[in-house]
Design a protein around this motif. Structure first.
Motif, mmCIF file in Angstrom:
data_model
loop_
_atom_site.group_PDB
_atom_site.id
_atom_site.type_symbol
_atom_site.label_atom_id
_atom_site.label_comp_id
_atom_site.label_asym_id
_atom_site.label_seq_id
_atom_site.Cartn_x
_atom_site.Cartn_y
_atom_site.Cartn_z
ATOM 1 N N UNK A 138 -11.276 12.042 7.314
ATOM 2 C CA UNK A 138 -10.661 12.266 5.848
ATOM 3 C C UNK A 138 -11.211 11.287 4.937
ATOM 4 N N UNK A 139 -11.594 11.912 3.853
ATOM 5 C CA UNK A 139 -12.021 11.316 2.672
ATOM 6 C C UNK A 139 -10.804 10.955 1.861
ATOM 7 N N UNK A 140 -10.774 9.568 1.358
ATOM 8 C CA UNK A 140 -9.579 9.309 0.527
ATOM 9 C C UNK A 140 -9.610 8.061 -0.348
ATOM 10 N N UNK A 141 -8.809 8.186 -1.286
ATOM 11 C CA UNK A 141 -8.402 7.090 -2.175
ATOM 12 C C UNK A 141 -7.788 5.757 -1.492
ATOM 13 N N UNK A 142 -8.356 4.689 -1.384
ATOM 14 C CA UNK A 142 -7.852 3.493 -0.962
ATOM 15 C C UNK A 142 -7.565 2.554 -1.813
ATOM 16 N N UNK B 79 -8.790 -0.699 8.938
ATOM 17 C CA UNK B 79 -7.844 -0.894 7.841
ATOM 18 C C UNK B 79 -6.690 -1.536 8.401
ATOM 19 N N UNK B 80 -6.163 -1.423 9.568
ATOM 20 C CA UNK B 80 -5.288 -1.889 10.446
ATOM 21 C C UNK B 80 -4.148 -0.968 9.883
ATOM 22 N N UNK B 81 -3.060 -1.468 9.820
ATOM 23 C CA UNK B 81 -1.685 -0.667 9.418
ATOM 24 C C UNK B 81 -1.831 -0.533 7.804
ATOM 25 N N UNK B 82 -2.088 0.560 7.249
ATOM 26 C CA UNK B 82 -2.499 0.620 5.922
ATOM 27 C C UNK B 82 -2.159 2.048 5.483
ATOM 28 N N UNK B 83 -2.118 2.284 4.244
ATOM 29 C CA UNK B 83 -1.935 3.596 3.714
ATOM 30 C C UNK B 83 -3.024 4.143 2.836
ATOM 31 N N UNK B 84 -3.418 5.280 2.789
ATOM 32 C CA UNK B 84 -4.421 5.999 1.709
ATOM 33 C C UNK B 84 -3.897 7.261 1.343
ATOM 34 N N UNK C 190 0.878 -1.198 -0.331
ATOM 35 C CA UNK C 190 -0.003 0.039 0.132
ATOM 36 C C UNK C 190 0.854 1.193 -0.212
ATOM 37 N N UNK C 191 1.818 1.039 0.589
ATOM 38 C CA UNK C 191 2.895 2.575 0.529
ATOM 39 C C UNK C 191 3.270 2.625 -0.871
ATOM 40 N N UNK C 192 3.510 1.817 -1.520
ATOM 41 C CA UNK C 192 4.195 1.790 -2.953
ATOM 42 C C UNK C 192 2.859 2.331 -3.672
ATOM 43 N N UNK C 193 1.638 2.115 -3.633
ATOM 44 C CA UNK C 193 0.562 2.534 -4.369
ATOM 45 C C UNK C 193 0.194 4.071 -4.066
ATOM 46 N N UNK C 194 0.332 4.397 -2.758
ATOM 47 C CA UNK C 194 -0.063 5.853 -2.476
ATOM 48 C C UNK C 194 1.023 6.713 -2.906
ATOM 49 N N UNK C 195 2.214 6.268 -2.859
ATOM 50 C CA UNK C 195 3.162 7.002 -3.514
ATOM 51 C C UNK C 195 3.069 7.089 -4.937
ATOM 52 N N UNK C 196 2.668 6.133 -5.640
ATOM 53 C CA UNK C 196 2.582 6.225 -6.873
ATOM 54 C C UNK C 196 1.503 6.921 -7.242
ATOM 55 N N UNK C 197 0.353 7.148 -6.582
ATOM 56 C CA UNK C 197 -0.644 7.911 -6.774
ATOM 57 C C UNK C 197 -0.690 9.498 -6.488
ATOM 58 N N UNK C 198 0.327 9.912 -5.345
ATOM 59 C CA UNK C 198 0.601 11.177 -5.094
ATOM 60 C C UNK C 198 1.630 11.662 -6.279
#
Length: 181
Positions: A154-158, A134-139, A36-44
């Motif tokens: 917060x409203x977010x992409x998951x 979500x437990x330990x997760x990134x959004x 998930x860290x990779x995905x949020x990094x890619x999105x931003x």
């Protein structure tokens, strides 16, 4: 949804519109264990380049490249704020248009970043320790709001396929964003 649940969430939101993040609903993290860290990094990163240069970077190249730096660099499991910061900072080294920043308390920082004239999305971590389902997760957070009781959400992409996820800010820790210079 019950009337009680409807009242638990904010009625109005401040920040960016969900439509800007609709395209990411197909950016689904299906890797086990998750990246998930990779995905949020890619999105931003994708969003920053799209907003600044009008460039539509390749999802596959972003995920592949960032995974090596964010999720595969360190020996421990999981992704911490400094991992996302490190990966984005490494990718953007030499680019004078952006600076990657990090903070450990999202509640104030996210509100400040989304209250700007030109708000920016923020990668935000959730924590099991704080009761996150979500437990330990990134959004990727792009809007915030307060409910009738004054609780911040917060409203977010998951990266599980939702782009309008709503989470209590109290369940988050750590945030990373890309600042245009």
């Amino acid at each position: 949804m019950s009337k009680q649940m409807e009242n638990a969430y904010p009625v109005s939101w401040i920040g960016l519109k969900p439509a800007r993040f609709r395209k990411y609903r197909t950016w689904i993290n299906a890797v086990k264990p998750g990246i998930c860290g990779t995905y949020v990094g890619a999105v931003i990163l994708h969003d920053a380049f799209n907003q600044k240069y009008g460039i539509d970077l390749s999802k596959e190249k972003l995920i592949t490249g960032l995974k090596m730096i964010i999720d595969d660099t360190f020996v421990y499991k999981g992704t911490f704020p400094w991992d996302v910061w490190h990966g984005l900072n490494w990718v953007l080294k030499g680019n004078q248009d952006f600076k990657v920043k990090m903070h450990f308390v999202p509640e104030r920082k996210v509100v400040a970043l989304l209250n700007r004239k030109n708000p920016i999305p923020v990668a935000v971590g959730t924590a099991t320790l704080f009761g996150s389902p979500y437990k330990n997760h990134w959004l990727v957070v792009y809007a915030y709001g307060y409910n009738e009781e004054g609780k911040l959400f917060f409203k977010a992409y998951d990266n599980h396929g939702r782009y309008k996820a709503i989470i209590p800010a109290s369940q988050t820790i750590g945030c990373v964003w890309i600042e245009a210079v």
